[in-house]
Design a protein around this motif. Structure first.
Motif, short mmCIF file in Angstrom:
data_model
loop_
_atom_site.label_atom_id
_atom_site.label_comp_id
_atom_site.label_asym_id
_atom_site.label_seq_id
_atom_site.Cartn_x
_atom_site.Cartn_y
_atom_site.Cartn_z
N HIS A 174 -18.75 1.49 9.91
CA HIS A 174 -19.04 1.16 8.51
C HIS A 174 -17.79 1.27 7.65
O HIS A 174 -17.48 0.39 6.85
N VAL A 175 -17.07 2.38 7.79
CA VAL A 175 -15.78 2.54 7.11
C VAL A 175 -14.71 2.50 8.19
O VAL A 175 -14.67 3.35 9.07
N ALA A 176 -13.87 1.48 8.14
CA ALA A 176 -12.80 1.31 9.12
C ALA A 176 -11.45 1.53 8.45
O ALA A 176 -11.19 0.98 7.38
N VAL A 177 -10.61 2.34 9.09
CA VAL A 177 -9.30 2.66 8.52
C VAL A 177 -8.22 2.28 9.52
O VAL A 177 -8.21 2.76 10.66
N LEU A 178 -7.30 1.43 9.10
CA LEU A 178 -6.12 1.06 9.89
C LEU A 178 -4.89 1.53 9.13
O LEU A 178 -4.48 0.91 8.15
N LEU A 179 -4.32 2.65 9.56
CA LEU A 179 -3.24 3.29 8.81
C LEU A 179 -1.93 2.52 8.86
O LEU A 179 -1.24 2.38 7.85
N ASN A 180 -1.57 2.04 10.05
CA ASN A 180 -0.27 1.39 10.25
C ASN A 180 -0.25 0.77 11.64
O ASN A 180 -1.11 1.05 12.47
N LEU A 181 0.77 -0.03 11.90
CA LEU A 181 0.96 -0.61 13.22
C LEU A 181 2.45 -0.70 13.54
O LEU A 181 3.23 -1.26 12.75
N PHE A 182 2.84 -0.12 14.66
CA PHE A 182 4.20 -0.22 15.17
C PHE A 182 4.12 -0.56 16.66
O PHE A 182 3.07 -0.44 17.28
N CYS A 214 -6.85 -0.36 4.65
CA CYS A 214 -5.79 -0.89 5.50
C CYS A 214 -4.44 -0.86 4.81
O CYS A 214 -4.34 -1.13 3.61
N ASP A 215 -3.40 -0.53 5.57
CA ASP A 215 -2.03 -0.70 5.11
C ASP A 215 -1.87 -2.12 4.58
O ASP A 215 -2.25 -3.09 5.23
N LYS A 228 -15.64 -4.76 1.92
CA LYS A 228 -14.84 -4.32 0.77
C LYS A 228 -13.47 -3.92 1.31
O LYS A 228 -13.37 -3.13 2.25
N LEU A 229 -12.40 -4.43 0.72
CA LEU A 229 -11.05 -4.17 1.19
C LEU A 229 -10.33 -3.22 0.24
O LEU A 229 -10.25 -3.47 -0.96
N ILE A 230 -9.83 -2.11 0.78
CA ILE A 230 -9.01 -1.17 0.03
C ILE A 230 -7.62 -1.18 0.66
O ILE A 230 -7.44 -0.72 1.79
N THR A 231 -6.65 -1.76 -0.02
CA THR A 231 -5.29 -1.82 0.52
C THR A 231 -4.51 -0.57 0.15
O THR A 231 -4.74 0.04 -0.90
N VAL A 232 -3.59 -0.19 1.04
CA VAL A 232 -2.82 1.04 0.87
C VAL A 232 -1.34 0.73 0.98
O VAL A 232 -0.91 -0.05 1.84
N SER A 233 -0.53 1.34 0.12
CA SER A 233 0.92 1.15 0.19
C SER A 233 1.65 2.31 -0.49
O SER A 233 1.13 2.94 -1.41
N SER A 234 2.85 2.59 0.00
CA SER A 234 3.74 3.53 -0.68
C SER A 234 4.90 2.77 -1.32
O SER A 234 5.84 3.38 -1.81
N TYR A 271 0.94 9.89 2.29
CA TYR A 271 0.20 8.65 2.57
C TYR A 271 -1.13 8.98 3.25
O TYR A 271 -2.19 8.47 2.85
N ASN A 272 -1.09 9.85 4.26
CA ASN A 272 -2.33 10.25 4.96
C ASN A 272 -3.29 10.96 4.02
O ASN A 272 -4.51 10.74 4.08
N ILE A 273 -2.75 11.81 3.15
CA ILE A 273 -3.59 12.50 2.15
C ILE A 273 -4.24 11.48 1.23
O ILE A 273 -5.42 11.59 0.88
N GLY A 274 -3.47 10.46 0.82
CA GLY A 274 -4.01 9.42 -0.05
C GLY A 274 -5.16 8.67 0.60
O GLY A 274 -6.18 8.40 -0.04
N VAL A 275 -5.02 8.35 1.88
CA VAL A 275 -6.10 7.65 2.59
C VAL A 275 -7.33 8.54 2.67
O VAL A 275 -8.47 8.09 2.45
N ALA A 276 -7.12 9.83 2.99
CA ALA A 276 -8.26 10.76 3.02
C ALA A 276 -8.95 10.82 1.66
O ALA A 276 -10.18 10.89 1.57
N TYR A 277 -8.15 10.77 0.60
CA TYR A 277 -8.70 10.80 -0.76
C TYR A 277 -9.60 9.58 -1.01
O TYR A 277 -10.71 9.71 -1.54
N ALA A 278 -9.13 8.39 -0.61
CA ALA A 278 -9.92 7.17 -0.80
C ALA A 278 -11.24 7.25 -0.04
O ALA A 278 -12.30 6.86 -0.55
N ILE A 279 -11.19 7.78 1.19
CA ILE A 279 -12.41 7.94 1.98
C ILE A 279 -13.36 8.91 1.29
O ILE A 279 -14.57 8.63 1.15
N CYS A 280 -12.83 10.01 0.85
CA CYS A 280 -13.67 11.04 0.21
C CYS A 280 -14.30 10.54 -1.08
O CYS A 280 -15.40 10.95 -1.45
N GLN A 281 -13.59 9.65 -1.78
CA GLN A 281 -14.16 9.04 -2.98
C GLN A 281 -15.43 8.26 -2.65
O GLN A 281 -16.39 8.23 -3.44
#
Length: 446
Positions: A174-182, A214-215, A228-234, A271-281
């Motif tokens: 239901h909630v999918a998180v893709l942090l980064n890709l290398f 997603c990053d 619903k798309l939540i984009t993430v960036s630093s 960045y990881n803390i920020g993603v956790a924050y968005a999930i917790c919201q």
């Protein structure tokens, strides 16, 4: 809902392919409700069959023979299928896929090349303070089938997902998180494109009422129906979640995170803390609840872990680092790194960016270990035209020898960092064992 999983298994001719942690969990799960069903267990390695009943056991090089004869192939993560014909692939499933088929609407699935364990465990830690009916499972080391009996309709499930767990699934959380890709796991996937495709299964089957975090660099159209798309960036202020210089900016709201608010160090961890924050919201966690829980979170071992100061030198264990990008992050996250320990299993990863960074960094001593050590040394030599930019570049035959070298050449007041930028396999069972040995060598216990 657990009954739905058993319905998919009942009466089927099942092969449990791979009998590691997940394979054993699958066997025990099936046995609880289907004690009489005959199973086949297959593994290349010799396995302990103590306690295994009503099962045909196949071991050795030919363990994947005749995959077509099974109704269902319950594949463990990391097993490379030798037969990828359509006839076989349609029978392949996994613990992850069966679990998501039953519980996807309750799952927060987290993946990424790096940071997924920290983000998953941090998210779980914070959610657990507000919603006690919360579970953590998956690649973090807890098979999903081990926790099925603890789930009810209100349980929030945080599921860390590796590329291997995602490789053949046809359902997304239901909630999918893709942090980064290398670039990673090229020994398994052959190309970066294949690796990326496996990772993107985390969102490929989402529906309109799902959420994809997603990053921003990888927020491409990979799903038939748009969640619903939540984009993430630093770097890009246009992202839904913009994390920079201690400030989390999420959909017009700002939250400051000071160094004393968390034991996690480095901008990648912000960045990881920020993603956790968005999930917790998404789950109604207030800023006050989030910050209070963040302060009590204990970082996972082997991730920029302070081992201690010995003879004036502080040693850090970042054994989790298996690619160049995370080694660069590690050096940037710590003050005054004087010595870096690099090297491990060679999986064909490109080290050009890492070598370029090392040559301009303030790191004075570069100690290189097999197998990738010589390749990195040659790269450093070519890029610096043989001068190494006045840095000391040494080759060690083992981690133990590398630590002994580091103790001799690292100046007091400086940091010695183990951040290998390579996998541990072939030398250690996993990155945890490598980190454990590093800490023992530092403390003189081995």
């Amino acid at each position: 809902m657990v009954k739905d999983i058993y319905q998919q298994l009942k009466g089927k001719k099942i092969l449990i392919l791979g009998f590691g942690r997940e394979g054993k969990a699958a066997y025990q799960f099936i046995r609880r409700e289907l004690p009489q069903q005959v199973l086949t267990i297959a593994d290349r390695r010799e396995i302990d069959t103590c306690g295994v009943e009503r099962a045909i056991v196949i071991m050795g090089q030919k363990y994947q023979e005749n995959l077509q004869k099974y109704d269902l192939i319950l594949k463990s993560p990391g097993i490379v299928l030798e037969d990828k014909s359509p006839e076989v692939l349609k029978k392949v499933t996994s613990q992850t896929e069966l679990f998501l088929n039953a519980f996807s609407k309750q799952v927060v699935g987290i993946t990424g090349t790096k940071g997924k364990s920290t983000t998953a465990s941090l998210t779980y830690h914070i959610l657990k303070q507000v919603h006690p009916n919360c579970l953590l499972m998956g690649n973090i080391g807890i098979p999903a089938f081990d926790l099925c009996d603890q789930i009810d309709e209100d349980t929030i499930i945080v599921y860390e997902l590796s590329c291997h767990q995602l490789e053949y699934i046809r359902v997304s959380p239901h909630v999918a998180v893709l942090l980064n890709l290398f670039e990673e796991h090229l020994d398994h996937y052959g190309t970066y494109e294949n690796y990326r495709y496996a990772k993107e299964n985390i969102c490929r089957y989402q529906k309109e009422d799902d959420v994809f975090i997603c990053d921003m660099l990888h927020a491409e159209d990979v799903t038939p129906l748009q969640p619903k798309l939540i984009t993430v960036s630093s770097e890009n202020r246009e992202a839904s979640l913009y994390v920079k210089e201690g400030i989390i900016n999420y959909e017009g709201h700002k939250l400051a995170v000071c160094p004393e608010d968390s034991k996690l160090v480095g901008k990648h961890n912000l960045y990881n803390i920020g993603v956790a924050y968005a999930i917790c919201q998404l789950y109604g966690v207030s800023d006050e609840q989030f910050m209070a829980a963040l302060k009590t979170y204990e970082p996972l071992p082997h991730r920029l872990q302070n081992v201690g100061t010995y003879d004036g030198v502080t040693f850090y264990d970042d054994s989790i680092s298996t690619i160049g990008e995370t080694t660069i992050q590690g050096i940037k996250s710590l003050p005054n790194v004087g010595t870096i320990l690099l090297g491990g299993m060679d999986r064909g990863v490109d080290y050009t960016e890492l070598a370029q960074y090392l040559l301009i960094s303030k790191v004075k001593n570069i100690i290189l270990m097999p197998d990738t050590g010589k390749r990195i040394q040659q790269l450093l030599s070519v890029l610096s035209k043989g001068s190494f930019n006045e840095k000391k570049v040494l080759l060690a035959d083992s981690l133990k020898e590398a630590v002994e070298m580091a103790k001799k050449i690292t100046k007091k007041g400086e940091i010695c960092l183990l951040s290998p930028a390579a996998a541990s396999y072939g030398f250690f069972k996993n990155f945890e064992e490598r980190g454990d040995y590093f800490q023992r060598y530092v403390k003189g216990e081995e």
